[in-house]
Design a protein around this motif. Structure first.
Motif, mmCIF file in Angstrom:
data_model
loop_
_atom_site.group_PDB
_atom_site.id
_atom_site.type_symbol
_atom_site.label_atom_id
_atom_site.label_comp_id
_atom_site.label_asym_id
_atom_site.label_seq_id
_atom_site.Cartn_x
_atom_site.Cartn_y
_atom_site.Cartn_z
ATOM 1 N N VAL A 31 -7.241 -46.504 57.116
ATOM 2 C CA VAL A 31 -6.394 -45.466 57.717
ATOM 3 C C VAL A 31 -5.005 -45.569 57.094
ATOM 4 O O VAL A 31 -4.439 -46.659 57.006
ATOM 5 N N LEU A 32 -4.478 -44.429 56.686
ATOM 6 C CA LEU A 32 -3.176 -44.389 56.018
ATOM 7 C C LEU A 32 -2.061 -44.068 57.021
ATOM 8 O O LEU A 32 -2.032 -42.970 57.577
ATOM 9 N N PRO A 33 -1.133 -45.023 57.258
ATOM 10 C CA PRO A 33 0.025 -44.701 58.096
ATOM 11 C C PRO A 33 1.066 -43.954 57.240
ATOM 12 O O PRO A 33 1.320 -44.332 56.102
ATOM 13 N N VAL A 34 1.645 -42.898 57.820
ATOM 14 C CA VAL A 34 2.637 -42.099 57.086
ATOM 15 C C VAL A 34 3.845 -41.805 57.987
ATOM 16 O O VAL A 34 3.718 -41.749 59.209
ATOM 17 N N PHE A 35 4.989 -41.626 57.329
ATOM 18 C CA PHE A 35 6.235 -41.330 58.044
ATOM 19 C C PHE A 35 6.698 -39.930 57.681
ATOM 20 O O PHE A 35 6.702 -39.566 56.501
ATOM 21 N N VAL A 36 7.093 -39.161 58.682
ATOM 22 C CA VAL A 36 7.629 -37.829 58.407
ATOM 23 C C VAL A 36 8.983 -37.727 59.103
ATOM 24 O O VAL A 36 9.113 -38.025 60.291
ATOM 25 N N ALA A 37 9.996 -37.334 58.317
ATOM 26 C CA ALA A 37 11.356 -37.302 58.847
ATOM 27 C C ALA A 37 11.850 -35.869 58.985
ATOM 28 O O ALA A 37 11.549 -35.017 58.151
ATOM 29 N N GLU A 38 12.620 -35.669 60.043
ATOM 30 C CA GLU A 38 13.177 -34.347 60.319
ATOM 31 C C GLU A 38 14.378 -34.094 59.413
ATOM 32 O O GLU A 38 15.194 -34.994 59.201
ATOM 33 N N GLY A 39 14.451 -32.880 58.871
ATOM 34 C CA GLY A 39 15.652 -32.481 58.151
ATOM 35 C C GLY A 39 15.814 -33.043 56.745
ATOM 36 O O GLY A 39 16.910 -33.047 56.203
ATOM 37 N N LEU A 40 14.743 -33.531 56.143
ATOM 38 C CA LEU A 40 14.845 -34.011 54.754
ATOM 39 C C LEU A 40 14.593 -32.853 53.788
ATOM 40 O O LEU A 40 13.760 -31.990 54.051
ATOM 41 N N GLN A 54 9.585 -41.689 53.343
ATOM 42 C CA GLN A 54 9.665 -40.791 54.492
ATOM 43 C C GLN A 54 9.344 -39.413 53.938
ATOM 44 O O GLN A 54 10.018 -38.938 53.037
ATOM 45 N N HIS A 55 8.318 -38.786 54.482
ATOM 46 C CA HIS A 55 7.904 -37.483 53.974
ATOM 47 C C HIS A 55 8.727 -36.347 54.568
ATOM 48 O O HIS A 55 9.221 -36.453 55.693
ATOM 49 N N THR A 56 8.806 -35.261 53.820
ATOM 50 C CA THR A 56 9.199 -33.976 54.400
ATOM 51 C C THR A 56 7.926 -33.384 55.007
ATOM 52 O O THR A 56 6.814 -33.881 54.750
ATOM 53 N N ARG A 57 8.073 -32.317 55.766
ATOM 54 C CA ARG A 57 6.862 -31.685 56.315
ATOM 55 C C ARG A 57 5.933 -31.238 55.190
ATOM 56 O O ARG A 57 4.712 -31.402 55.287
ATOM 57 N N ASP A 58 6.521 -30.701 54.112
ATOM 58 C CA ASP A 58 5.689 -30.221 53.000
ATOM 59 C C ASP A 58 5.005 -31.354 52.251
ATOM 60 O O ASP A 58 3.814 -31.270 51.935
ATOM 61 N N GLY A 73 -10.436 -43.007 55.718
ATOM 62 C CA GLY A 73 -11.024 -42.852 57.043
ATOM 63 C C GLY A 73 -10.186 -42.076 58.023
ATOM 64 O O GLY A 73 -10.711 -41.484 58.967
ATOM 65 N N GLY A 74 -8.866 -42.075 57.826
ATOM 66 C CA GLY A 74 -7.990 -41.395 58.767
ATOM 67 C C GLY A 74 -6.547 -41.483 58.323
ATOM 68 O O GLY A 74 -6.223 -42.156 57.336
ATOM 69 N N ILE A 75 -5.686 -40.777 59.082
ATOM 70 C CA ILE A 75 -4.255 -40.802 58.785
ATOM 71 C C ILE A 75 -3.522 -40.987 60.104
ATOM 72 O O ILE A 75 -3.938 -40.437 61.131
ATOM 73 N N MET A 76 -2.489 -41.812 60.103
ATOM 74 C CA MET A 76 -1.716 -42.103 61.324
ATOM 75 C C MET A 76 -0.272 -41.677 61.117
ATOM 76 O O MET A 76 0.377 -42.156 60.191
ATOM 77 N N LEU A 77 0.209 -40.774 61.955
ATOM 78 C CA LEU A 77 1.558 -40.227 61.769
ATOM 79 C C LEU A 77 2.614 -40.908 62.637
ATOM 80 O O LEU A 77 2.399 -41.118 63.836
ATOM 81 N N PHE A 78 3.744 -41.196 61.997
ATOM 82 C CA PHE A 78 4.953 -41.655 62.691
ATOM 83 C C PHE A 78 6.065 -40.648 62.426
ATOM 84 O O PHE A 78 6.241 -40.212 61.281
ATOM 85 N N GLY A 79 6.835 -40.294 63.444
ATOM 86 C CA GLY A 79 7.914 -39.326 63.275
ATOM 87 C C GLY A 79 9.274 -39.994 63.266
ATOM 88 O O GLY A 79 9.502 -40.980 63.973
ATOM 89 N N VAL A 80 10.178 -39.448 62.454
ATOM 90 C CA VAL A 80 11.561 -39.927 62.412
ATOM 91 C C VAL A 80 12.465 -38.733 62.746
ATOM 92 O O VAL A 80 12.685 -37.869 61.903
ATOM 93 N N PRO A 81 12.958 -38.687 63.994
ATOM 94 C CA PRO A 81 13.737 -37.517 64.419
ATOM 95 C C PRO A 81 15.163 -37.553 63.875
ATOM 96 O O PRO A 81 15.670 -38.618 63.523
ATOM 97 N N ALA A 82 15.801 -36.384 63.841
ATOM 98 C CA ALA A 82 17.200 -36.315 63.389
ATOM 99 C C ALA A 82 18.140 -36.770 64.502
ATOM 100 O O ALA A 82 19.196 -37.331 64.244
ATOM 101 N N ARG A 83 17.739 -36.506 65.757
ATOM 102 C CA ARG A 83 18.582 -36.897 66.895
ATOM 103 C C ARG A 83 17.764 -37.707 67.881
ATOM 104 O O ARG A 83 16.577 -37.484 68.048
#
Ligand code: PBG
Length: 324
Positions: A31-40, A54-58, A73-83
């Motif tokens: 399983v691939l853990p991934v990071f997505v950040a707001e406002g990048l 840290q990924h952009t949405r795209d 097998g899968g992907i696990m998302l972590f979010g990084v908010p701007a606020r």
């Protein structure tokens, strides 16, 4: 005299070694853990995790499509908010970064790739703890639980096949199960981080999610010396309805993993965490360890110790070296 018992016979050729191999690692196990950040505007490298961003949405959409195509097998998302705020509002907001990214990824991969969400407040709180605080600055277990329930429902509504509570609050699995069921998400599965240790090996993850944490998580995560306690945590989570359980970190806790795998009657996951990734990456960069062999050996060892599923930042990359 000469030895009559010669285990070396079965190691003599690649074909024999393949024939008698007891443990294999396949893309579906990872399983691939991934990071997505707001406002990048562009993906942002994480210095202490070379090769991880840290990924952009795209860019996350693209990474998810690639992971699906590679057969992980899968992907696990972590979010990084701007606020951030005291109660982690971004976690429960349907327009919060993690929830919009879950919708993006789910619309990209459909059911071809199980989409998982980290269900925890630490990325979303301004104090960096996994729960809300009481008047004395302690982490308030029972005040946190309903927020986890609400967060899990938002994640399920956004398309998560699996929610993964990682905050180590007592009772979190039961509360989340009830909240999901009441909201009509009966088929959303729970991967419980059941035995999660207060580990120094999470160091680079703090950079990955711009963590605001001062201090540590020892009032809720487990003491590294305790193994029997892991069995208790797993039993409680199974009782509360966990569909899968996890041991974390992986490599320094293989004994715990074995113990859990021997007793649990659900699939068992192990998380090869950021510090494990950083250690091997750095030694590889310096030319001290062979990249492919070391990574595959580490994944094989985690599988051998009993993991059905391995979360690893090398998931997509390792698929290139593995038989389907
Ligand atoms: C908490 C969480 C953490 C990790 C995964 N989920 C951080 C922590 O507990 O301190 C660490 C993962 C890693 O180090 O790779 N949401």
């Amino acid at each position: 005299m000469f030895p009559t018992d010669r285990p070396r016979r079965l190691r003599a050729t690649p074909g024999l070694r393949r024939l008698v191999a007891e443990t294999d690692v396949r893309p579906r196990h990872l399983v691939l853990p991934v990071f997505v950040a707001e406002g990048l505007d562009a993906p942002k490298p994480i210095t202490s995790m070379p090769g991880v961003v840290q990924h952009t949405r795209d860019s996350l959409r693209k990474a998810a499509a690639e992971a699906a195509a590679a057969g992980v097998g899968g992907i696990m998302l972590f979010g990084v908010p701007a606020r951030r705020d005291a109660v982690g509002s971004g976690a429960t907001d349907p327009e919060g970064i993690l929830n919009v990214a879950l919708r993006d990824v789910r619309s990209e991969v459909g059911d071809a790739l199980p989409v998982m969400a980290d269900t925890c407040l630490d990325e979303f709180t301004d104090h960096g703890h996994c729960g809300v605080l009481d008047d004395h600055g302690g982490v308030d277990n029972d005040a946190t639980l309903p927020i986890y329930g609400e967060m899990a429902v938002a994640q399920a509504a956004a398309g998560a096949h699996v929610v993964a509570p990682s905050g180590m609050m007592d009772g979190q699995v039961g509360v989340i199960r009830r909240a999901l069921d009441e909201a009509g998400h009966r088929d959303t599965a729970i991967l419980a981080y059941s035995a999660k240790y207060a580990s120094a090996f999470y160091g680079p993850f703090r950079e990955a999610v711009d963590s605001q944490l001062q201090g540590d998580r020892r009032t809720y995560q487990q003491d590294p010396g305790n193994a029997r306690e892991a069995a208790r945590e797993v039993a409680l989570d199974l009782d509360e309805g966990a569909d899968m359980v996890m041991v974390k970190p992986a490599m320094s806790y293989l004994d715990v993993l074995r113990r859990v795998a021997d007793s649990a009657d659900v699939p068992v996951a192990a998380y090869q965490v950021s510090g494990e990734y950083a250690m091997i990456s750095t030694a590889v960069e310096r030319g001290w360890l062979d990249r492919e062999r070391t990574i595959l050996e580490s994944l094989t060892a985690i599988r051998r110790a009993g993991a059905d599923v391995v979360l690893t930042y090398w998931a997509a990359e390792a698929t290139a070296w593995l038989d389907r």
